[in-house]
Write a protein that holds these residues in place. Sequence first.
Motif, PDB file in Angstrom:
ATOM      1  N   SER A 169      -1.796  -9.219   2.927  1.00  0.00           N
ATOM      2  CA  SER A 169      -1.048 -10.516   3.824  1.00  0.00           C
ATOM      3  C   SER A 169      -0.848 -10.571   5.319  1.00  0.00           C
ATOM      4  O   SER A 169      -0.161 -10.937   5.718  1.00  0.00           O
ATOM      5  N   LEU A 170      -0.264  -9.095   5.726  1.00  0.00           N
ATOM      6  CA  LEU A 170       0.599  -8.470   6.934  1.00  0.00           C
ATOM      7  C   LEU A 170      -0.202  -8.251   7.697  1.00  0.00           C
ATOM      8  O   LEU A 170       0.305  -7.578   8.783  1.00  0.00           O
ATOM      9  N   GLY A 171      -1.207  -6.948   7.605  1.00  0.00           N
ATOM     10  CA  GLY A 171      -2.016  -6.427   8.300  1.00  0.00           C
ATOM     11  C   GLY A 171      -2.854  -6.203   8.492  1.00  0.00           C
ATOM     12  O   GLY A 171      -3.527  -7.299   7.856  1.00  0.00           O
ATOM     13  N   SER A 172      -3.712  -5.641   9.264  1.00  0.00           N
ATOM     14  CA  SER A 172      -5.586  -5.876   9.366  1.00  0.00           C
ATOM     15  C   SER A 172      -5.975  -5.303   7.972  1.00  0.00           C
ATOM     16  O   SER A 172      -5.942  -4.716   7.458  1.00  0.00           O
ATOM     17  N   ALA A 173      -7.098  -5.748   8.517  1.00  0.00           N
ATOM     18  CA  ALA A 173      -8.137  -5.514   7.640  1.00  0.00           C
ATOM     19  C   ALA A 173      -8.125  -3.649   7.347  1.00  0.00           C
ATOM     20  O   ALA A 173      -8.446  -3.172   5.996  1.00  0.00           O
ATOM     21  N   TRP A 174      -8.215  -2.937   8.173  1.00  0.00           N
ATOM     22  CA  TRP A 174      -8.522  -1.365   8.088  1.00  0.00           C
ATOM     23  C   TRP A 174      -7.343  -1.326   7.103  1.00  0.00           C
ATOM     24  O   TRP A 174      -7.087  -0.040   6.719  1.00  0.00           O
ATOM     25  N   LEU A 175      -6.013  -1.441   7.313  1.00  0.00           N
ATOM     26  CA  LEU A 175      -4.769  -1.076   7.370  1.00  0.00           C
ATOM     27  C   LEU A 175      -5.432  -1.444   5.235  1.00  0.00           C
ATOM     28  O   LEU A 175      -4.655  -0.640   4.529  1.00  0.00           O
ATOM     29  N   ALA A 176      -5.362  -2.536   5.081  1.00  0.00           N
ATOM     30  CA  ALA A 176      -5.197  -3.306   4.367  1.00  0.00           C
ATOM     31  C   ALA A 176      -5.876  -2.218   3.219  1.00  0.00           C
ATOM     32  O   ALA A 176      -6.165  -2.426   2.407  1.00  0.00           O
TER      33      ALA A 176
END
Length: 135
Positions: free
Chosen positions: A33-40
């Motif tokens: 919900s809060l991060g970018s796709a690579w972080l998630a």
Amino acid sequence: MPKPLPTLSIAPSRLALTAHLGVWASVSGLAVSLGSAWLAGSVMVSGGLLMGRWWCGQRRWELRESVEGRHATWQWRRPGESWQVVHPAPVRVGAWLIGLRIGHRTLWLWPDSASATSRRLLRVRLLASMPQARR
């Protein structure tokens, strides 16, 4: 004939697995919900790998008290191995969790990892004679 030693058989806890999966799902949801796709993606993959490694490392073990003369000693083993003399120390004794430090490892007893009789025996009879762990 000597009385048989009470042996406590401890199994991996599915309740512990559920609690750990809940924390992993919460952190993954926050990353989505809060991060970018690579972080998630990296949080979900690394968390899943860590959870799988942790669960595969969970094994059955047994603990018993051996009385020799006036002195009581403690013995610990994993099934299929020989008994080893240990000096367990309680880390936490509560209604839901019991933490024992055996050697360099801390082992946790969840409500579903042992029978109610075994946990009661450990709490009342066995932990009363153990020294307190150092912090």
